[in-house]
Design a protein around this motif. Structure first.
Motif, PDB file in Angstrom:
ATOM      1  N   ILE A   1       3.603  14.861 -50.250  1.00  0.00           N
ATOM      2  CA  ILE A   1       4.175  15.516 -49.072  1.00  0.00           C
ATOM      3  C   ILE A   1       5.501  14.812 -48.819  1.00  0.00           C
ATOM      4  CG2 ILE A   1       3.949  15.968 -46.607  1.00  0.00           C
ATOM      5  CD1 ILE A   1       0.910  15.861 -46.958  1.00  0.00           C
ATOM      6  N   MET A   2       6.614  15.573 -48.787  1.00  0.00           N
ATOM      7  CA  MET A   2       7.938  14.963 -48.618  1.00  0.00           C
ATOM      8  C   MET A   2       8.533  15.341 -47.273  1.00  0.00           C
ATOM      9  SD  MET A   2      11.429  15.371 -50.884  1.00  0.00           S
ATOM     10  CE  MET A   2      11.014  14.138 -52.110  1.00  0.00           C
ATOM     11  N   THR A   3       9.144  14.355 -46.617  1.00  0.00           N
ATOM     12  CA  THR A   3       9.870  14.596 -45.379  1.00  0.00           C
ATOM     13  C   THR A   3      11.312  14.130 -45.543  1.00  0.00           C
ATOM     14  OG1 THR A   3      10.025  14.023 -43.027  1.00  0.00           O
ATOM     15  CG2 THR A   3       8.985  12.404 -44.462  1.00  0.00           C
TER      16      THR A   3
ATOM     17  N   ASP B   1       3.481   9.428 -38.997  1.00  0.00           N
ATOM     18  CA  ASP B   1       2.464  10.370 -38.532  1.00  0.00           C
ATOM     19  C   ASP B   1       1.772  11.065 -39.698  1.00  0.00           C
ATOM     20  OD1 ASP B   1       4.230  11.436 -35.514  1.00  0.00           O
ATOM     21  OD2 ASP B   1       2.903   9.732 -35.908  1.00  0.00           O
ATOM     22  N   LEU B   2       2.544  11.429 -40.720  1.00  0.00           N
ATOM     23  CA  LEU B   2       1.940  12.070 -41.895  1.00  0.00           C
ATOM     24  C   LEU B   2       1.012  11.106 -42.631  1.00  0.00           C
ATOM     25  CD1 LEU B   2       5.047  13.985 -43.306  1.00  0.00           C
ATOM     26  CD2 LEU B   2       3.019  15.007 -42.232  1.00  0.00           C
ATOM     27  N   ARG B   3       1.455   9.850 -42.755  1.00  0.00           N
ATOM     28  CA  ARG B   3       0.652   8.859 -43.483  1.00  0.00           C
ATOM     29  C   ARG B   3      -0.669   8.588 -42.764  1.00  0.00           C
ATOM     30  NH1 ARG B   3       4.481   5.412 -43.838  1.00  0.00           N
ATOM     31  NH2 ARG B   3       5.320   6.350 -45.737  1.00  0.00           N
ATOM     32  N   ARG B   4      -0.613   8.577 -41.443  1.00  0.00           N
ATOM     33  CA  ARG B   4      -1.829   8.297 -40.664  1.00  0.00           C
ATOM     34  C   ARG B   4      -2.906   9.342 -40.899  1.00  0.00           C
ATOM     35  NH1 ARG B   4      -0.328   7.597 -34.700  1.00  0.00           N
ATOM     36  NH2 ARG B   4      -0.366   9.884 -34.703  1.00  0.00           N
ATOM     37  N   ARG B   5      -2.472  10.585 -41.070  1.00  0.00           N
ATOM     38  CA  ARG B   5      -3.448  11.667 -41.233  1.00  0.00           C
ATOM     39  C   ARG B   5      -3.766  11.955 -42.696  1.00  0.00           C
ATOM     40  NH1 ARG B   5      -5.942  15.699 -37.740  1.00  0.00           N
ATOM     41  NH2 ARG B   5      -6.503  17.471 -39.048  1.00  0.00           N
TER      42      ARG B   5
ATOM     43  N   ARG C   1       0.384  11.484 -51.206  1.00  0.00           N
ATOM     44  CA  ARG C   1       1.440  10.487 -51.297  1.00  0.00           C
ATOM     45  C   ARG C   1       2.604  10.947 -50.420  1.00  0.00           C
ATOM     46  NH1 ARG C   1       4.299  10.098 -57.054  1.00  0.00           N
ATOM     47  NH2 ARG C   1       6.144   8.872 -56.579  1.00  0.00           N
ATOM     48  N   ILE C   2       2.995  10.132 -49.470  1.00  0.00           N
ATOM     49  CA  ILE C   2       4.047  10.501 -48.530  1.00  0.00           C
ATOM     50  C   ILE C   2       5.380   9.944 -49.032  1.00  0.00           C
ATOM     51  CG2 ILE C   2       4.782  10.511 -46.128  1.00  0.00           C
ATOM     52  CD1 ILE C   2       2.021  11.818 -46.709  1.00  0.00           C
ATOM     53  N   VAL C   3       6.330  10.820 -49.276  1.00  0.00           N
ATOM     54  CA  VAL C   3       7.658  10.428 -49.736  1.00  0.00           C
ATOM     55  C   VAL C   3       8.661  10.836 -48.664  1.00  0.00           C
ATOM     56  CG1 VAL C   3       9.443  10.779 -51.492  1.00  0.00           C
ATOM     57  CG2 VAL C   3       7.037  10.685 -52.175  1.00  0.00           C
ATOM     58  N   ARG C   4       9.531   9.910 -48.278  1.00  0.00           N
ATOM     59  CA  ARG C   4      10.540  10.269 -47.283  1.00  0.00           C
ATOM     60  C   ARG C   4      11.932  10.008 -47.843  1.00  0.00           C
ATOM     61  NH1 ARG C   4      12.976   6.344 -44.051  1.00  0.00           N
ATOM     62  NH2 ARG C   4      12.198   4.206 -44.337  1.00  0.00           N
ATOM     63  N   ALA C   5      12.889  10.811 -47.398  1.00  0.00           N
ATOM     64  CA  ALA C   5      14.276  10.674 -47.825  1.00  0.00           C
ATOM     65  C   ALA C   5      15.168  10.867 -46.616  1.00  0.00           C
ATOM     66  CB  ALA C   5      14.610  11.681 -48.908  1.00  0.00           C
TER      67      ALA C   5
END
Length: 558
Positions: free
Chosen positions: A12-14, A28-32, A38-42
């Motif tokens: 899931i990318m933000t 918030d995404l990682r908590r749920r 796998r949470i990826v942020r940019a």
């Protein structure tokens, strides 16, 4: 830089340029979802796109993309539009303020937006998680199996290497390119037991090396369907351009057992377009690749089979059956056939051009070769929409783009909106009354001789890149002696077959041919291969749909 917290789970990318907001969304995404996804942020669209490309090459999956609307350089809508080319199946969410809801609503058409989420999203249990839960459920319902990347080792100025890269790119097959003179390229060649004399070498996802592979063998090894599952269908569609894809969608959706046969890659010439801006429903334009991929997935969703790298060499009427023969000697039969073979670019009739094809001279390969043209002078032959679209795309990175047009202006053959865009782009130059007299180079294109078509004067220019978009030659030679064609090879159908109200001598039915029906009953034509067709994407799609309606009428009365 994109940041992530794992290496094996679906992503899931933000994307948000505000570091604080970016961290908050990711938190918030990682908590749920952190235990499963796998949470990826940019913090910029460009870094997010770079991360998506790396994920794609590794064969990783991306389920959801959340992008902030108000980002500099590349806003959220622009990012999601470009991300669709990399991960067309990912669900798309736009983060927006209340003042920007109008832009978010417009984005529903532009990027197939799944949801727009107003900021702030607190509490996430009420505003964020239910939305993402629904999108993940919808994503899981589709077929998103990982596709490990294919490796291609070749030489930059090898025609066959260029053909393989074009084939993989147009068929949406992820691959990684290695030049044969690099250390990693040498390592791959050594592992494959090759010395680099025969290129390209393709290493498939399962580790199988293919040396100078032909398209059918390559297609079979990278997961493309090449063999029909049945020997008899209601409808065989020959050609996978807009007309063929339109026919496959409507045929399969209306209950016909449908198989589409494509010799190279779905999309046809339209699939190679960098930007189609006059197609209904896409006010900000859509790339040919995006449109093709959506249509292909739509046809598959309704149950149409899509075969790639299958060359059709013959068509026969055998009683009520219509038999389609392939180059390998096999065949498939059906109650009806739609010919949607489209057209190809005519070859450049200039000495030296044939020898340099794939080594600086390219036909419709602007998307694949664009990255290599960065900072170079590029020449394009042609004055129709395909040439104009390529010019606009290549001008983003090229030092200069010169359009070589035989006629007096672009207005006669190019859409007005494209002419305006070209006139407003400072590094695009148009030379009218100009033709390529000859091409020169030792193993790769180095120079062009240009001739003034009026005065006859010639000059030589340094050139490494020449893209050719001239004319429309129908791909119908294999139909010689089967269906009636005009003097240029385009297929005659419906009213064009009748003379003084009489059907042709070959016609043996009491009724006249239907509107898109050829001289063989039950065989129809749609799109650019039809004589006097409009040569536009929208009309081709419409004719594909109309042909299916006429197939139903034919089947009801036969």
């Amino acid at each position: 830089m994109a940041q992530d917290d794992g290496a094996t789970r679906t992503v899931i990318m933000t994307v948000d340029d505000d570091p604080g907001v970016s961290r908050a969304v990711a938190r918030d995404l990682r908590r749920r979802y952190g235990a499963t996804y796998r949470i990826v942020r940019a913090e910029s669209g460009e870094s997010a796109l770079d991360a998506l490309r790396e994920l794609k090459l590794r064969g990783d999956l991306v389920a959801v993309l959340l992008a902030d609307y108000r980002m500099p350089q590349m806003n959220g809508i622009e990012f999601l539009e470009r991300a669709m080319d990399v991960y067309p199946g990912a669900r798309r969410v736009l983060l927006t303020a209340y003042a920007d809801t109008g832009a978010a609503i417009d984005a529903i058409n532009v990027v197939d937006l799944d949801h727009y989420l107003l900021k702030p999203w607190d509490p996430p249990e009420e505003k964020l998680y239910p939305v993402v839960d629904d999108l993940l459920q919808a994503w899981r319902a589709g077929d998103h199996r990982p596709v490990p990347s294919t490796k291609v080792v070749g030489h930059r100025w090898s025609a066959r290497s260029s053909e393989v890269r074009e084939f993989l790119a147009r068929n949406q097959v992820p691959y990684r390119w290695y030049s044969s003179d690099t250390l990693e390229g040498q390592r791959l060649l050594s592992a494959a037991g090759q010395d680099g004399q025969r290129l390209p070498v393709v290493v498939t996802p399962d580790g199988t090396p293919l040396v100078e592979p032909e398209a059918p063998d390559l297609a079979a090894h990278v997961g493309l369907a090449t063999t029909p599952t049945s020997d008899f269908y209601d409808l065989v569609v020959i050609g996978g351009g807009p007309a063929g894809l339109g026919a496959a969608v409507y045929g399969a959706s209306e209950g016909l057992r449908t198989v589409l046969v494509e010799r190279s890659a779905t999309g046809g010439q339209a699939g190679q377009s960098s930007r189609i801006e006059n197609y209904l429903g896409f006010p900000d334009g859509v790339s040919g690749g995006q449109l093709t991929e959506r249509a292909r997935r739509q046809a598959a969703k309704f149950g149409a089979e899509i075969l790639t790298a299958r060359e059709v060499t013959g068509l026969e009427a055998n009683g009520a059956a219509r038999v389609v023969r392939f180059s390998d000697g096999s065949a498939v039969a059906a109650h009806s056939v739609i010919l949607a073979t489209g057209v190809s670019y005519r070859q450049l009739a200039a000495p030296g051009a044939d020898d340099l094809t794939g080594c600086g001279v390219f036909y419709g390969s602007a998307l694949t070769e664009a990255a290599s043209c960065q900072g170079h002078d590029v020449y394009i032959v042609g004055g129709a929409n395909s040439a104009g679209q390529a010019a606009m795309y290549l001008a983003r990175g090229a030092k200069s783009v010169t359009l070589l047009v035989r006629g007096a202006s672009l207005a006669a053959s190019m859409s007005h909106y494209l002419v305006q865009q070209i006139e407003e782009t400072p590094n695009i130059h148009v030379r009218c009354h100009t033709v390529v007299e000859s091409a020169h180079g030792d193993g790769r294109l180095e120079r062009l001789t240009l001739r003034d078509a009026g005065a006859g004067d010639t000059e030589q220019v340094d050139a490494q890149w020449l893209f050719v978009f001239i004319g429309a030659a129908p791909l119908t030679g294999w139909l010689d002696g089967t269906v009636l064609r005009d003097e240029r090879g385009f297929i005659l159908a419906g009213p064009d077959l009748t003379v003084d109200g009489r059907a042709p001598a070959e016609w043996d039915l009491d009724r006249p041919p239907y509107h898109l029906e050829t001289s063989v009953p039950g065989v129809f034509v749609a799109g650019d291969a039809r004589a006097e067709s409009a040569k536009r994407v929208a009309s081709a799609v419409g004719e594909g749909a109309m042909a299916v309606m006429l197939v139903h009428r034919y089947l009801e009365q036969s």
